[in-house]
Design a protein around this motif. Structure first.
Motif, PDB file in Angstrom:
ATOM      1  N   ARG A 521       0.831  -1.201   0.000  1.00  0.00           N
ATOM      2  CA  ARG A 521       0.000   0.000   0.000  1.00  0.00           C
ATOM      3  C   ARG A 521       0.867   1.254   0.000  1.00  0.00           C
ATOM      4  O   ARG A 521       0.564   2.229  -0.697  1.00  0.00           O
ATOM      5  CB  ARG A 521      -0.936  -0.011   1.222  1.00  0.00           C
ATOM      6  N   GLU A 525       0.837   4.154  -2.873  1.00  0.00           N
ATOM      7  CA  GLU A 525       0.567   5.550  -2.568  1.00  0.00           C
ATOM      8  C   GLU A 525       1.706   6.455  -3.037  1.00  0.00           C
ATOM      9  O   GLU A 525       1.490   7.585  -3.472  1.00  0.00           O
ATOM     10  CB  GLU A 525       0.312   5.722  -1.071  1.00  0.00           C
ATOM     11  N   TYR A 549      -1.289  -1.085  -9.328  1.00  0.00           N
ATOM     12  CA  TYR A 549      -2.157  -1.579  -8.254  1.00  0.00           C
ATOM     13  C   TYR A 549      -2.401  -3.074  -8.395  1.00  0.00           C
ATOM     14  O   TYR A 549      -2.381  -3.831  -7.419  1.00  0.00           O
ATOM     15  CB  TYR A 549      -3.478  -0.804  -8.245  1.00  0.00           C
ATOM     16  N   LEU A 554      -3.604  -5.065  -5.340  1.00  0.00           N
ATOM     17  CA  LEU A 554      -4.529  -4.081  -4.782  1.00  0.00           C
ATOM     18  C   LEU A 554      -5.649  -3.834  -5.781  1.00  0.00           C
ATOM     19  O   LEU A 554      -5.517  -4.120  -6.980  1.00  0.00           O
ATOM     20  CB  LEU A 554      -3.793  -2.769  -4.467  1.00  0.00           C
ATOM     21  N   ASP A 558      -9.389   1.590  -6.701  1.00  0.00           N
ATOM     22  CA  ASP A 558      -9.044   2.589  -5.699  1.00  0.00           C
ATOM     23  C   ASP A 558      -8.206   3.729  -6.273  1.00  0.00           C
ATOM     24  O   ASP A 558      -7.994   4.749  -5.601  1.00  0.00           O
ATOM     25  CB  ASP A 558      -8.253   1.947  -4.549  1.00  0.00           C
ATOM     26  N   ARG A 562      -7.720   7.650  -4.752  1.00  0.00           N
ATOM     27  CA  ARG A 562      -6.440   8.137  -4.253  1.00  0.00           C
ATOM     28  C   ARG A 562      -5.985   9.361  -5.032  1.00  0.00           C
ATOM     29  O   ARG A 562      -5.431  10.313  -4.469  1.00  0.00           O
ATOM     30  CB  ARG A 562      -5.368   7.037  -4.334  1.00  0.00           C
TER      31      ARG A 562
END
Length: 725
Positions: A521, A525, A549, A554, A558, A562
């Protein structure tokens, strides 16, 4: 002494010994017994039909040696001589010749050699020793009761040196004659007061018997409080009983001598100053003549050859010089015909390279001309090295080239030592670096390069990497991972190389699969923050972020959330198609550089990233495997981590990881470079550094390397067994 010389004959000396007769003055002889005399230096005497000039020999009958036997050096004119069958090659000489017992033919040859002035270079060494026995007796026996001997000592010393100049190739004669000269110095005035010899004994030959002259010189330096000069120190180290000469010292004597001198001056200035305490120096001389017993000479100087404190400092210096010449020595052993090449220069210690400016000048000049360009074609650099495969260097060649560049004040990316690929045709980045430039990658640096690979891939998705993005890539990770200034400089060059060559995400999934969920994660990010740093996210960047991702297991959905947190204003997910003017989207906001550290919304937790990616042993070991190039293979998402490795018995001199690696290598006699890299990665080690550690341990314990080679690594099974014993 035994005879090992080449053949010779009287005809070769006839022109000299057959010259017109000279009327000699009546000799002044010194009686040394009822029927024996010593012929002093400079006198001429006829013996058995031979006119012998120069004196310095015994003649007569009945002279006994110190042990009660017949004096071996005595020339008895009553013994038979066979001039018709002279033994020119000394084949009938025993190991310890005596004039009384050698055959008549040998006597004839010996007398002919004396009559010729003791100068024929191919005379058997046994005849030289037979004459030398007489000199020993005169000094070691007659001096005790005949004061006139003292006036002959200087002349005898001159004669011994002359003989050394002719017959010094005989190792045995050289040893005895050299030590005898020292005795002559010691007994010069009978007081035992001694002075430093003119120069130290040569640091060659048998190192197990320290010469008398060395002990005397060191004792004098200690007695007088004078520093030991560098050449004396080097000889001292060679003959020191507890300092062993390893291969680099013997294989590369010139380089060892030069580096030893440089570092000796750096550490000790004018030299080591020895303490004058301890027992007084005594010297034992074991004569060549069997007729004289061992002689002990007492001197007014301390015996400091093995003084503990100075010995430790000397041992440490020799170890430092030897260790730093070790890689160079191994290269010379494999490439004796490539002296003077760039490959040789790459392995020289920095102090020695500084003295070979001409050898590396073409490469240095080229780097100076091209460093401001930054991005170069690696093929131009490789031409200086001349790799086996044109346009592509092996791993060993790449390491050698970057090492040499570093010593010249330059770095290049990619650098195989720092986790990059080997140099090959195509873009590379040349930059300046200082002496503190890293030669291996720390775990935090490896973590950063992984993030940069992902970040550059995201940044390139819109077809360019903006200046703000480039600045952020380097600036952010420097702050988050606490890199050194030298690492930051290299990271900037690495980033520039990544943007010049392009980064593909293919093959990274397997390498990322082992990271824990929290780390994944944080990486994701960070990639989002890079994409959003210039305030605008393009459709290409969105697509690449979605791929990242998914690589990190992930949810790609998302990404939009983000990005929305990271960027104020609309996120462009698809370029608009032409439409009429009645339904227009709001205008795109102007590009504005921003930093995730200052704008509102999303900001990375630098401390958390550094802690998770750099400060744990498990992640550090994983990062060592990320940049090992091998065949791509898929790994299923969620694959459980490998079970803990079983403990292995430690190998003397190695830690647990290197002990495990050396035991794994015992499985077969040779390994490909790729196989070795995988084994090192399994043990949580960097391959190049692991190889050096194993070989250094083997050299220290057994005097040879355990693994050798470039693309194929061969295991020295004998050394391996010794390590594991």
């Amino acid at each position: 002494m035994g005879q090992h010389g080449g053949a010779w004959d009287g005809a070769s000396m006839a022109g000299r010994s057959g010259a017109a007769p000279v009327v000699a003055p009546r000799p002044v002889l010194h009686a040394v017994g009822p029927q024996a005399v010593w012929v002093p230096p400079g006198q001429v005497l006829n013996v058995a039909g031979h006119r012998i000039p120069g004196g310095m020999f015994y003649t007569g009958r009945g002279l006994r040696d110190a042990r009660g036997g017949s004096e071996p050096a005595l020339i008895d004119p009553g013994l038979p001589v066979d001039p018709a069958r002279p033994d020119w090659d000394g084949s009938n000489l025993p190991y310890w010749p005596s004039y009384a017992t050698i055959p008549p033919g040998a006597r004839a040859a010996y007398l002919a050699w004396l009559a010729d002035g003791r100068r024929y270079p191919r005379a058997p060494i046994g005849y030289v020793f037979l004459f030398f026995y007489g000199l020993e007796r005169r000094v070691l026996s007659d001096l005790k009761h005949d004061g006139t001997v003292r006036y002959e000592l200087a002349t005898i010393a001159v004669e011994v040196r002359r003989l050394l100049g002719i017959y010094g190739e005989s190792r045995s004669f050289r040893s005895y004659a050299t030590d005898f000269l020292t005795v002559l110095d010691l007994v010069g005035d009978g007081s035992g007061s001694i002075t430093v010899p003119d120069e130290p004994p040569p640091a060659v030959g048998d190192c197990w018997s320290p010469p008398i002259a060395l002990r005397i010189g060191l004792g004098c330096f200690a007695r007088d409080g004078e520093p030991v000069p560098v050449e004396w120190a080097r000889t001292w180290a060679w003959f020191h009983p507890s300092i062993y000469a390893r291969t680099p010292q013997e294989r590369c004597p010139d380089e060892f001598r030069e580096l030893f001198a440089i570092r000796y001056a750096e550490r000790f200035g004018a030299g080591i100053v020895l303490g004058a305490g301890g027992r007084q120096l005594t010297s034992e001389y074991d004569p060549a003549s069997a007729g004289i017993g061992k002689v002990t000479v007492r001197m007014r100087a301390p015996d400091v050859l093995e003084e503990p404190s100075a010995s430790a400092r000397l041992r440490d210096l020799v170890g430092s010089v030897t260790n730093d010449l070790d890689a160079y020595s191994r290269w010379v052993g494999r490439n004796p015909d490539k002296r003077g090449s760039f490959a040789e220069a790459a392995l020289l210690p920095g102090e020695l390279l500084a003295g070979r400016a001409g050898q590396v000048a073409p490469l240095r000049d080229w780097c100076e001309e091209n460093v401001e360009r930054g991005v170069i074609d690696a093929a131009d650099l490789l031409r200086f090295w001349g790799p086996v495969t044109p346009g592509k260097a092996t791993k060993a060649e790449s390491v050698g080239l970057v090492q040499l560049l570093g010593r010249l004040g330059f770095g290049v990316e990619p650098d195989v030592r720092m986790g990059g690929p080997t140099l090959a045709e195509g873009p590379a980045v040349l930059f300046r670096c200082g002496p503190d430039a890293p030669a291996s990658a720390r775990p935090p640096y490896l973590a950063v390069t992984l993030l940069l690979h992902l970040a550059v891939a995201v940044s390139q998705a819109d077809g360019e990497v903006s200046a703000a993005e480039h600045e952020h890539l380097v600036g952010h990770v420097r702050q988050a991972f606490q890199l050194t200034a030298a690492e930051t400089d290299r990271l900037a060059a690495h980033t520039r190389w990544l943007t010049a060559t392009g980064v593909k995400l293919t093959g990274l999934k397997r390498r990322l699969a082992g990271l824990d969920a929290a780390t994944k994660r944080d990486i994701a990010e960070f990639a989002v923050s890079v994409a959003a740093v210039d305030g605008v996210v393009s459709p290409g960047e969105v697509a690449t972020l979605t791929k990242i991702y998914k690589l990190l297991d992930l949810d790609g959905g998302d990404v939009f959330g983000r990005l929305h947190d990271a960027v104020s204003g609309p996120v462009v997910v698809r370029e608009r198609a032409p439409v009429d003017d009645e339904h227009l989207l709001p205008p795109r906001p102007a590009r504005r550089p921003a930093s995730p550290m200052t704008r509102t919304g999303f900001a990375l937790d630098d401390a958390a990233i550094a802690a998770k990616l750099a400060d744990t042993a498990s992640v550090s070991a994983l990062l060592a495997t990320i940049f090992v190039e091998d065949e791509p293979q898929d790994a299923a998402p969620g694959k459980p981590a490998d079970p803990p490795q079983p403990a292995v018995a430690a190998v003397d001199g190695l830690d647990a990881a290197h002990s495990r690696l050396i035991r794994l290598l015992a499985a077969k006699p040779s390994w490909s470079r790729l196989e070795f890299d995988r084994l090192a990665a399994e043990c949580g080690l960097l391959p190049a550094g692991a190889l050096d550690v194993l070989n250094e341990a083997a050299l220290d314990r057994l005097g040879d390397t355990v693994v050798d080679g470039d693309e194929t690594l061969d295991v020295n099974t004998e050394i391996l067994e010794g390590l594991l014993a």
